[in-house]
Design an enzyme around this catalytic site. Sequence first.
Site, mmCIF file in Angstrom:
data_model
loop_
_atom_site.group_PDB
_atom_site.id
_atom_site.type_symbol
_atom_site.label_atom_id
_atom_site.label_comp_id
_atom_site.label_asym_id
_atom_site.label_seq_id
_atom_site.Cartn_x
_atom_site.Cartn_y
_atom_site.Cartn_z
ATOM 1 N N GLU B 60 7.351 12.480 30.311
ATOM 2 C CA GLU B 60 6.171 13.414 29.807
ATOM 3 C C GLU B 60 5.504 13.607 29.600
ATOM 4 O OE1 GLU B 60 9.541 11.997 29.146
ATOM 5 O OE2 GLU B 60 11.113 13.465 29.798
ATOM 6 N N ALA B 84 13.364 18.755 23.662
ATOM 7 C CA ALA B 84 12.563 18.723 22.550
ATOM 8 C C ALA B 84 12.595 17.460 22.134
ATOM 9 C CB ALA B 84 12.291 19.804 21.808
ATOM 10 N N ILE B 87 9.553 15.731 24.063
ATOM 11 C CA ILE B 87 8.200 15.588 23.759
ATOM 12 C C ILE B 87 7.489 14.490 23.619
ATOM 13 C CG2 ILE B 87 6.190 16.648 22.488
ATOM 14 C CD1 ILE B 87 7.930 19.384 23.507
ATOM 15 N N PRO B 89 7.146 11.519 24.319
ATOM 16 C CA PRO B 89 6.527 10.449 25.499
ATOM 17 C C PRO B 89 4.723 11.013 25.661
ATOM 18 C CG PRO B 89 8.637 10.349 25.768
ATOM 19 C CD PRO B 89 8.880 11.433 25.053
ATOM 20 N N HIS B 129 19.854 15.241 21.393
ATOM 21 C CA HIS B 129 19.635 16.645 22.388
ATOM 22 C C HIS B 129 20.442 17.508 21.052
ATOM 23 C CE1 HIS B 129 21.453 13.998 24.788
ATOM 24 N NE2 HIS B 129 20.847 14.844 26.478
HETATM 25 C C1 LIG Z 1 13.019 10.663 27.478
HETATM 26 C C2 LIG Z 1 13.916 11.904 28.301
HETATM 27 N N1 LIG Z 1 13.673 12.438 29.512
HETATM 28 C C3 LIG Z 1 14.775 12.930 30.253
HETATM 29 C C4 LIG Z 1 15.291 12.947 29.662
HETATM 30 C C5 LIG Z 1 16.292 14.179 30.686
HETATM 31 N N2 LIG Z 1 18.122 13.383 31.531
HETATM 32 C C6 LIG Z 1 18.499 12.338 31.204
HETATM 33 S S1 LIG Z 1 19.320 11.627 32.167
HETATM 34 C C7 LIG Z 1 17.793 12.270 33.428
HETATM 35 C C8 LIG Z 1 18.024 12.082 34.775
HETATM 36 C C9 LIG Z 1 17.612 10.616 35.145
HETATM 37 O O1 LIG Z 1 17.705 9.998 36.308
HETATM 38 P P1 LIG Z 1 18.108 8.618 36.873
HETATM 39 O O2 LIG Z 1 16.771 7.601 36.002
HETATM 40 O O3 LIG Z 1 17.803 8.948 38.114
HETATM 41 O O4 LIG Z 1 19.325 7.990 36.543
HETATM 42 P P2 LIG Z 1 20.590 8.900 37.030
HETATM 43 O O5 LIG Z 1 20.342 9.674 35.961
HETATM 44 O O6 LIG Z 1 20.522 8.514 38.420
HETATM 45 O O7 LIG Z 1 22.080 7.347 36.776
HETATM 46 C C10 LIG Z 1 17.128 13.177 33.221
HETATM 47 C C11 LIG Z 1 16.043 13.881 33.511
HETATM 48 C C12 LIG Z 1 15.983 12.143 28.996
HETATM 49 N N3 LIG Z 1 17.519 11.152 28.507
HETATM 50 N N4 LIG Z 1 15.267 11.477 28.526
#
Ligand SMILES: Cc1ncc(C[n+]2csc(CCOP(=O)(O)OP(=O)(O)O)c2C)c(N)n1
Lengths: 412, 338
Positions: B60, B84, B87, B89, B129
């Site tokens: 982010e 939100a 945000i 980070p 969330h």
């Molecule tokens: C700081 C933050 N940004 C965005 C998200 C939304 N989000 C949840 S899981 C994810 C994907 C994570 O992918 P990865 O690190 O490859 O782990 P995987 O789900 O493949 O195990 C995202 C973008 C979050 N939970 N936390």
Amino acid sequence: MSILSNSEALRLHIPNPVARPGEIPSFSHLRFSDAGEIAKPSIDADESGLRHLPYGLIRILDDQNAAVGPWNPYLDSEALIAGLTAMMRTRAFDDRLFRAHRQGKTSFYMKCTGEEAIAVAQSMVLGADDMCFPTYRMLGWLMARGYPLDKLINQIFSNAADPLRGRQLPILYSARDYGFYSLSGNVGSRFGHAVGWAMASAYRRGKAIALGMIGEGTTAEGDFHEALTFAAVYRAPVILCVTNNQWAISSFSGIAGAETTTFAAKALAYGIPGLRVDGNDFLAVWAATAWAAERARHNCGPTLIELFTYRADGHSTSDDPTRYRPVEEASLWPLGDPVDRLTQHLYATGAWDAEKHDALSDAIEVEVRAAIKTGEAVGTLGVSKPPVSEMFEGVFKEPDWRVIEQRRELGI
Amino acid sequence: MPTMTMLQALNSALAEKLANDPDVLIFGQDVGYFGGVFRVTDGLQSRFGLERCFDAPISEGGIVAAAIGMAAYGLRPVPEIQFADYILPAFDQLVSEAARLRYRSAGEFWAPLTVRSPYGGGIFGGQTHSQSPEAIFAHITGLKTVIPSTPFDAKGLLISAIEDDDPVIFLEPKRLYNGPFDGRHDRPVPTWQGNPAAEVPEGLYRIPLGTAARVREGEAATVLAYGTMVHVARAAIEESGIDAELIDLRSIVPLDIDTIVASVKKTGRCVILHEASRFGGFGGELSALVQERCFYHLEAPIERVCGWDTPYPHAFEWDYFPGPDRLIKALRRVMRND
Ligand SMILES: Cc1ncc(C[n+]2csc(CCOP(=O)(O)OP(=O)(O)O)c2C)c(N)n1
Ligand SMILES: [Mg+2]
């Protein structure tokens, strides 16, 4: 002509995966070493001699399901069967609880299908006092340590017996006594905690080490790079792992930088060893974790490990992977399925057969179903919950006047 | 006129701006091929091309930093932060960079970016969330913070935000994406279909930032709300039988202070409603402003109805969420006090 002048207009590169839905998956861009090919260095080997490791792939199980090469940990069949059992229990639990979500019994669920070997092997290699700073795909850690299934289910249902008192989203467990640090929904933020915990253990002249986990997509966060810097600077007794399951929700690993290098290779710039490991090979995960743990325990410093695997199912119950990747990709994954591969290896050793396997599979089904019944007897989400006063507990050690007044306003 | 959900109205605003201004581009986690986890950017990559709407790494801080650099160059980036809650980070980039670039460079550089992000609860999203972080942005001078409550407003406000020459945080009430949720979670949830505020014109139109909407006229008390809480307030006022005036702030910075003051001077009573925790919430600022400007018109103490001072708890969603019943009680309290 000046060498500073542009001969052509600049272009912006936006990465795109090889195949989208309706297209044929292709893995020809991936480079794998053969099983047994990568030499095993001593734990105190100088980092400058290890810089090829991030570009290879440590594999032990070969195409005939035999364990080969210098990394072979020579596990006895008892350990192999314990590992297989925990992996199968993880998968069965995931499948059942995913269905429980579809039946409206909870709000959310995430599976780790295809990645079971990782958490199970790590959990078995590390000791009771070591601390894992997990991602949400590490149910196998708890399964390998015998965490009670009904307690997991109570947390998932947020019911009156929920060990986290209804405060946390399903599957974001906390299990201190099992070496499993508190999970949170924001990704990446606990990677540095693993380093700090390991530094504290060294400061106290302790024996415990730490394991930090992160997804390949999340290596883009500053947390990843900050943690590596601290781990390298203070030579913290920590193992830092990237689970590269190729996908971060709908984004392929190229969005996290995999078009040009490997995640293990990020170690090079920090001056620490980086291993790249077949994450679907239980023995390879075991051996690499054990090597890194030995390094940490002997004050040789941190290790970065990339666990190369594939997220065989959707990101979560909120996801539909058929919208962004070919459905066949999972079944065609060139490194196979971790449960199948360990089963086939056990068959090959003669310590296991189809009859025993089916019996174990049935026993696990019965065990998981019984645990769900126990959880349902307490209640599912919305049917049963801890007392509402729990909402106000634990904000601080001692509640302040705001919380006290607000409880009174709610009449509890 | 077509009826749109809030999702479709936001998508329409983005499509209009992509079509109308080549300097507008969209990036964020999963917004490209997939069209976003809530599908706000659905179809934009295939319509406008890879470079106009693309996936970003899970960083982010990196997303906002890159957007500031693009904006300083002269583009109008519209990055998405997936929730939100995530945000934070990017907070340093927003506070120390986006908000101050114009001021500290004496106008040499400025950052016309619009950070879109779904916020708020009511979806059993648990602690990370569900949060409503508007107050922490309102506190930062140099940032604008906009929060729509209807499809019509969402489109008009988003277009204004993108065209604004200053950084804007655009918070989308995710519980309203598909229908005007009024907090009555145990009743059937209406869709936007047939709702007058869901009649959204094609093409470009603008709602100026800093103009509140008087959603309901009334004489007895003033209710100040924004986002999801506008619908909670409307339901509560109807059920209470109290002739309250309902003001939808629509943007908290810039704030339409004149509309607020005129209403409270007329009614003499004020209840502030927000979903975020109470202590240090934006309701505190609203309360102070009303007290400073309307003191001699007030017939009762100003009331705040808010989320409790705890994290957003999963199992206790509806105990935490400041639903219509709590607002009705507060309205009765301010009315009794005369
Ligand atoms: C700081 C933050 N940004 C965005 C998200 C939304 N989000 C949840 S899981 C994810 C994907 C994570 O992918 P990865 O690190 O490859 O782990 P995987 O789900 O493949 O195990 C995202 C973008 C979050 N939970 N936390
Ligand atoms: Mg991943």
